[in-house]
Design a protein around this motif. Structure first.
Motif, PDB file in Angstrom:
ATOM      1  N   THR A  14       0.827  -1.205   0.000  1.00  0.00           N
ATOM      2  CA  THR A  14       0.000   0.000   0.000  1.00  0.00           C
ATOM      3  C   THR A  14       0.860   1.253   0.000  1.00  0.00           C
ATOM      4  O   THR A  14       0.579   2.215  -0.728  1.00  0.00           O
ATOM      5  N   ALA A  15       1.915   1.269   0.815  1.00  0.00           N
ATOM      6  CA  ALA A  15       2.802   2.427   0.886  1.00  0.00           C
ATOM      7  C   ALA A  15       3.466   2.700  -0.458  1.00  0.00           C
ATOM      8  O   ALA A  15       3.590   3.849  -0.890  1.00  0.00           O
ATOM      9  N   LYS A  16       3.872   1.638  -1.146  1.00  0.00           N
ATOM     10  CA  LYS A  16       4.502   1.797  -2.463  1.00  0.00           C
ATOM     11  C   LYS A  16       3.497   2.299  -3.496  1.00  0.00           C
ATOM     12  O   LYS A  16       3.831   3.133  -4.352  1.00  0.00           O
ATOM     13  N   GLU A  17       2.260   1.794  -3.425  1.00  0.00           N
ATOM     14  CA  GLU A  17       1.220   2.266  -4.343  1.00  0.00           C
ATOM     15  C   GLU A  17       0.932   3.746  -4.115  1.00  0.00           C
ATOM     16  O   GLU A  17       0.764   4.517  -5.076  1.00  0.00           O
ATOM     17  N   LYS A  38      10.278   6.932   5.065  1.00  0.00           N
ATOM     18  CA  LYS A  38      10.656   6.490   6.408  1.00  0.00           C
ATOM     19  C   LYS A  38       9.838   5.267   6.829  1.00  0.00           C
ATOM     20  O   LYS A  38      10.365   4.356   7.476  1.00  0.00           O
ATOM     21  N   ILE A  39       8.565   5.261   6.457  1.00  0.00           N
ATOM     22  CA  ILE A  39       7.705   4.124   6.788  1.00  0.00           C
ATOM     23  C   ILE A  39       8.179   2.868   6.050  1.00  0.00           C
ATOM     24  O   ILE A  39       8.238   1.777   6.636  1.00  0.00           O
ATOM     25  N   LEU A  40       8.526   3.005   4.776  1.00  0.00           N
ATOM     26  CA  LEU A  40       9.005   1.859   4.011  1.00  0.00           C
ATOM     27  C   LEU A  40      10.292   1.300   4.603  1.00  0.00           C
ATOM     28  O   LEU A  40      10.487   0.078   4.665  1.00  0.00           O
ATOM     29  N   LYS A  41      11.176   2.182   5.050  1.00  0.00           N
ATOM     30  CA  LYS A  41      12.417   1.730   5.677  1.00  0.00           C
ATOM     31  C   LYS A  41      12.123   0.987   6.980  1.00  0.00           C
ATOM     32  O   LYS A  41      12.746  -0.035   7.289  1.00  0.00           O
TER      33      LYS A  41
END
Length: 284
Positions: free
Chosen positions: A198-201, A253-256
């Protein structure tokens, strides 16, 4: 007539595999490719070895259903002399059934979660067969009696609800505790993966529409937002607020953080599986 050892083992294998929705969905895809001749047995083995690389118990147990020459170190299941080739066909009814459940309740994910939770409790002997059957009747509803009947046939035995066996030993209690921990870890792995996708989308959407206001609730489900709050602990509420206010800055930052969390969860998985010594054994 009691099911033979191979069928009993298939039931146990599928019951536990269904507790891991993401892995089970990938398993379904691979098996469908095999059943439609898109994959031969060596290619199937390669894909399943990759899929189960962090799940040593599944990695060992699925090979019971392979042709004998591909599992020389495993015990031979009982087979009719007339039957040649892979025993993987025994898994097909279980996969077809789960496909039916997923399609029937595609818009009711809560139903699927309740079904998986019932399977988990049944596998851990926290529910008797009769209790599991009654629970499934409520979860699926009378209008889905066909699924209820198929559940009884496949997962509770050919003759319906069988005799119950009580498990009171310390060994069983430890096993159930470990299964609970494994279930929780797998749910977290699944939630982490969903949040990452979801974060990447959302990041891609922001890159395509830089001046557009984004409502993160359209992208992130309540479960995914809850998972972000959980991994950020006391900073959870503030990270969600910042995500709403400035997603472009916060998303990397969330993805990391999600990548770091995956490493932690996989490490825990490996630790549990080092302690787990419960391969599926066929009854000869």
């Amino acid at each position: 007539m009691e099911r033979d050892g191979l069928t009993a083992c298939a039931t146990s294998f599928i019951q536990r595999l269904q507790l891991h929705p993401y892995i089970f969905s990938q398993f379904q895809r691979v098996m469908n490719d095999y059943s439609t001749d898109k994959l031969n047995v060596p290619a199937l083995v390669s894909q399943l070895d990759t899929l189960f690389q962090f799940h040593p118990d599944f990695l060992t147990e699925y090979k019971i259903f392979l042709p004998l020459q591909l599992r020389p170190t495993l015990p031979s299941p009982p087979q009719s002399p007339k039957k040649k080739g892979p025993s993987l066909i025994v898994l097909k009814p279980y996969i077809v059934f789960m496909n039916k459940v997923q399609k029937r309740f595609a818009d009711e994910w809560g139903v699927i979660l309740e079904y998986l939770d019932t399977i988990r409790k049944l596998t851990q002997a926290k529910l008797s067969n009769k209790e599991a059957y009654n629970a499934i009747m409520i979860i699926f509803g009378k209008e889905n009696q066909d699924l209820i009947d198929e559940f009884e046939f496949l997962l509770l035995g050919r003759n319906g609800i069988r005799k119950e066996k009580k498990k009171n030993s310390m060994e069983d209690k430890k096993k159930n505790s470990m299964e609970d921990e494994m279930f929780e870890l797998d749910m977290n792995l699944s939630r982490r993966k969903t949040a990452e996708i979801t974060a990447k989308e959302l990041m891609y959407s922001l890159q395509q529409h830089e001046d557009q206001l984004i409502n993160i609730d359209i992208y992130f489900s309540a479960v995914s937002l809850g998972y972000l709050r959980k991994i950020y602990k006391e900073e959870g509420s503030s990270i969600i607020t910042r995500l709403r206010d400035d997603p472009t800055t916060v998303l990397p930052k969330i993805l990391k953080k999600l990548e770091s969390e995956e490493k932690v969860l996989i490490k825990k998985w490996r630790h549990i599986h080092q302690k787990k010594k419960n391969p599926c054994k066929l009854r000869v």
